[in-house]
Design a protein around this motif. Structure first.
Motif, PDB file in Angstrom:
ATOM      1  N   GLY A  98       0.786  -1.231   0.000  1.00 25.80           N
ATOM      2  CA  GLY A  98       0.000   0.000   0.000  1.00 25.80           C
ATOM      3  C   GLY A  98       0.812   1.273   0.000  1.00 25.80           C
ATOM      4  O   GLY A  98       0.304   2.340   0.370  1.00 25.80           O
ATOM      5  N   GLU A  99       2.070   1.211  -0.465  1.00 19.93           N
ATOM      6  CA  GLU A  99       2.930   2.392  -0.431  1.00 19.93           C
ATOM      7  C   GLU A  99       2.649   3.380  -1.575  1.00 19.93           C
ATOM      8  O   GLU A  99       3.158   4.498  -1.544  1.00 19.93           O
ATOM      9  N   PHE A 100       1.872   2.960  -2.587  1.00 17.10           N
ATOM     10  CA  PHE A 100       1.629   3.828  -3.734  1.00 17.10           C
ATOM     11  C   PHE A 100       0.156   4.225  -3.798  1.00 17.10           C
ATOM     12  O   PHE A 100      -0.734   3.404  -3.577  1.00 17.10           O
ATOM     13  N   ASP A 101      -0.082   5.494  -4.139  1.00 13.31           N
ATOM     14  CA  ASP A 101      -1.451   5.978  -4.314  1.00 13.31           C
ATOM     15  C   ASP A 101      -2.003   5.587  -5.681  1.00 13.31           C
ATOM     16  O   ASP A 101      -3.211   5.388  -5.836  1.00 13.31           O
ATOM     17  N   PRO A 152       0.511  15.880  -4.662  1.00 11.92           N
ATOM     18  CA  PRO A 152       1.733  15.188  -4.226  1.00 11.92           C
ATOM     19  C   PRO A 152       1.479  13.708  -3.929  1.00 11.92           C
ATOM     20  O   PRO A 152       1.587  13.246  -2.791  1.00 11.92           O
ATOM     21  N   VAL A 153       1.105  12.953  -4.973  1.00  8.38           N
ATOM     22  CA  VAL A 153       0.769  11.534  -4.800  1.00  8.38           C
ATOM     23  C   VAL A 153       1.958  10.659  -5.167  1.00  8.38           C
ATOM     24  O   VAL A 153       2.851  11.066  -5.908  1.00  8.38           O
ATOM     25  N   ARG A 154       1.952   9.432  -4.646  1.00 15.61           N
ATOM     26  CA  ARG A 154       3.013   8.468  -4.922  1.00 15.61           C
ATOM     27  C   ARG A 154       2.554   7.551  -6.054  1.00 15.61           C
ATOM     28  O   ARG A 154       1.494   6.926  -5.960  1.00 15.61           O
ATOM     29  N   VAL A 155       3.354   7.486  -7.112  1.00 22.84           N
ATOM     30  CA  VAL A 155       2.964   6.771  -8.329  1.00 22.84           C
ATOM     31  C   VAL A 155       4.000   5.700  -8.660  1.00 22.84           C
ATOM     32  O   VAL A 155       5.206   5.973  -8.662  1.00 22.84           O
ATOM     33  N   LEU A 156       3.519   4.493  -8.958  1.00 20.22           N
ATOM     34  CA  LEU A 156       4.376   3.430  -9.483  1.00 20.22           C
ATOM     35  C   LEU A 156       4.141   3.335 -10.985  1.00 20.22           C
ATOM     36  O   LEU A 156       3.004   3.185 -11.435  1.00 20.22           O
ATOM     37  N   THR A 177       5.509  13.939 -12.989  1.00 18.61           N
ATOM     38  CA  THR A 177       6.340  14.652 -12.018  1.00 18.61           C
ATOM     39  C   THR A 177       6.031  16.141 -12.030  1.00 18.61           C
ATOM     40  O   THR A 177       5.983  16.794 -10.975  1.00 18.61           O
ATOM     41  N   SER A 178       5.799  16.680 -13.227  1.00 23.25           N
ATOM     42  CA  SER A 178       5.483  18.109 -13.333  1.00 23.25           C
ATOM     43  C   SER A 178       4.160  18.460 -12.674  1.00 23.25           C
ATOM     44  O   SER A 178       3.913  19.621 -12.333  1.00 23.25           O
ATOM     45  N   LYS A 179       3.309  17.446 -12.481  1.00 25.78           N
ATOM     46  CA  LYS A 179       2.034  17.666 -11.796  1.00 25.78           C
ATOM     47  C   LYS A 179       2.158  17.427 -10.289  1.00 25.78           C
ATOM     48  O   LYS A 179       1.154  17.375  -9.585  1.00 25.78           O
ATOM     49  N   GLY A 180       3.373  17.262  -9.807  1.00 25.64           N
ATOM     50  CA  GLY A 180       3.601  17.114  -8.367  1.00 25.64           C
ATOM     51  C   GLY A 180       3.695  15.694  -7.867  1.00 25.64           C
ATOM     52  O   GLY A 180       3.866  15.465  -6.664  1.00 25.64           O
ATOM     53  N   ALA A 181       3.595  14.705  -8.770  1.00 25.88           N
ATOM     54  CA  ALA A 181       3.641  13.302  -8.348  1.00 25.88           C
ATOM     55  C   ALA A 181       5.062  12.869  -8.029  1.00 25.88           C
ATOM     56  O   ALA A 181       6.033  13.323  -8.650  1.00 25.88           O
ATOM     57  N   ASP A 182       5.181  11.995  -7.048  1.00 23.17           N
ATOM     58  CA  ASP A 182       6.451  11.346  -6.709  1.00 23.17           C
ATOM     59  C   ASP A 182       6.455  10.013  -7.443  1.00 23.17           C
ATOM     60  O   ASP A 182       5.834   9.038  -7.004  1.00 23.17           O
TER      61      ASP A 182
END
Length: 321
Positions: free
Chosen positions: A96-99, A172-176, A192-197
């Motif tokens: 569950g580490e990724f949004d 700022p969401v986490r994306v795989l 990344t430009s939209k704030g995603a990690d």
């Protein structure tokens, strides 16, 4: 606007296990081209640059329109060299580490299916309920549904990586993002430009056909499970394809990815009177970069979209302005 949101569906019951497809038929004596309809697909011989099992949906549509599909595989897919890194990020996904999980190709979905099977589970068992799934178009959306995953975001207008980035809400969401080793950086950079990690990982390698022994992805998607040898389109050797192009008996060649276009440029030129059809704008752009003339680009990167592009080309040739 431009996205599709789907209701959750029961995933475990829809998952099908991997299987092996029969070897595609070789066509040593090429069928004679029939008289073709100058304004349609009847009698047209269309070369599809994919493996026979992956070409089947398009081949079936072409056959239904009276065309004669032929197959020449130019690229193949091998498992990621570094399985440890891939396994690590999948462990993190399951925890569950990724949004978000972003699947940008059908082959990435096959990797997910194969890795889930290795763990004795299903893709739905690997992707937790807290993780939403996004993809780039209708074909990958249908594939993800077929292996039991609900898709929360997919473009319906600009069906590409750019289309998904355009829809993506800044956060700022986490994306795989599991991708091919040769994947363009646009999707990762756009998110990344939209704030995603964004955690990007090589899920598979795109290689010249055929893949190395023991390295080829073997997980087959549910839509391909019932494919029989008799229903597979004829597969040509490179020599047979070259002879047909030289004889002028291939009416069109379909490129289903930028990597396929590069292989066409490396192995099939000159195309002569054969029309090049691109599955989408990235593929068409790569063809143009390589100096190839694109007769048509599918408006939707699907078998129906490719057939519509082919019909448009031949209809316009039959009705010169």
């Amino acid at each position: 606007m431009g996205s599709r949101k789907l209701a959750p569906r029961c995933s475990a019951s829809r998952w099908l296990s991997c299987c092996s497809l029969p070897a595609p038929r070789r066509s040593r004596t090429l069928p004679r081209p029939e008289l073709h309809d100058p304004q349609g697909l009847t009698g047209r011989r269309v070369l599809i640059t994919r493996s026979a099992d992956r070409a089947k949906p398009l081949a079936s549509l072409l056959t239904g329109r009276g065309a004669a599909p032929l197959v020449l595989p130019l690229i193949d897919f091998e498992r990621a060299r570094d399985q440890a890194i891939l396994d690590d990020v999948l462990d993190r996904l399951a925890a569950g580490e990724f949004d978000w999980l972003v699947i940008s190709s059908i082959t990435s979905a096959r990797v997910l299916l194969e890795k889930a099977a290795e763990r004795g589970t299903t893709p739905a068992g690997l992707v937790p309920a807290v993780t939403r799934v996004a993809t780039i178009g209708p074909s990958s959306l249908r594939v993800l549904e077929s292996i039991g995953l609900s898709v929360h975001l997919a473009p319906t207008e600009l069906q590409s990586a750019d289309g998904l980035v355009e829809l993506w809400e800044p956060a700022p969401v986490r994306v795989l993002l599991p991708q091919a080793d040769i994947a363009a950086p646009g999707l990762r950079e756009g998110l990344t430009s939209k704030g995603a990690d964004v955690t990007s990982v090589v899920a598979y390698h795109t290689v010249d056909y055929p893949a190395g022994a023991g390295l080829r992805l073997t997980a087959e998607l549910p839509a391909a499970v019932e494919v029989s040898e008799d229903s597979l389109p004829p597969m040509l050797s490179p020599e047979e394809a070259r002879a047909a192009l030289d004889a002028g008996t291939v009416d069109a060649v379909v490129a289903a990815s930028p990597s396929a276009v590069r292989r066409i440029a490396e192995t099939l030129l000159p195309l002569g009177n054969c029309r090049l059809i691109a599955i989408g704008r990235p593929t068409a752009a790569e063809a143009t970069r390589l100096g190839l003339t694109v007769a048509a680009t599918a408006k939707e990167p699907t078998p129906d979209g490719i057939v519509a592009a082919l019909e448009s080309v031949f209809a316009n040739e039959g009705n010169p302005q």
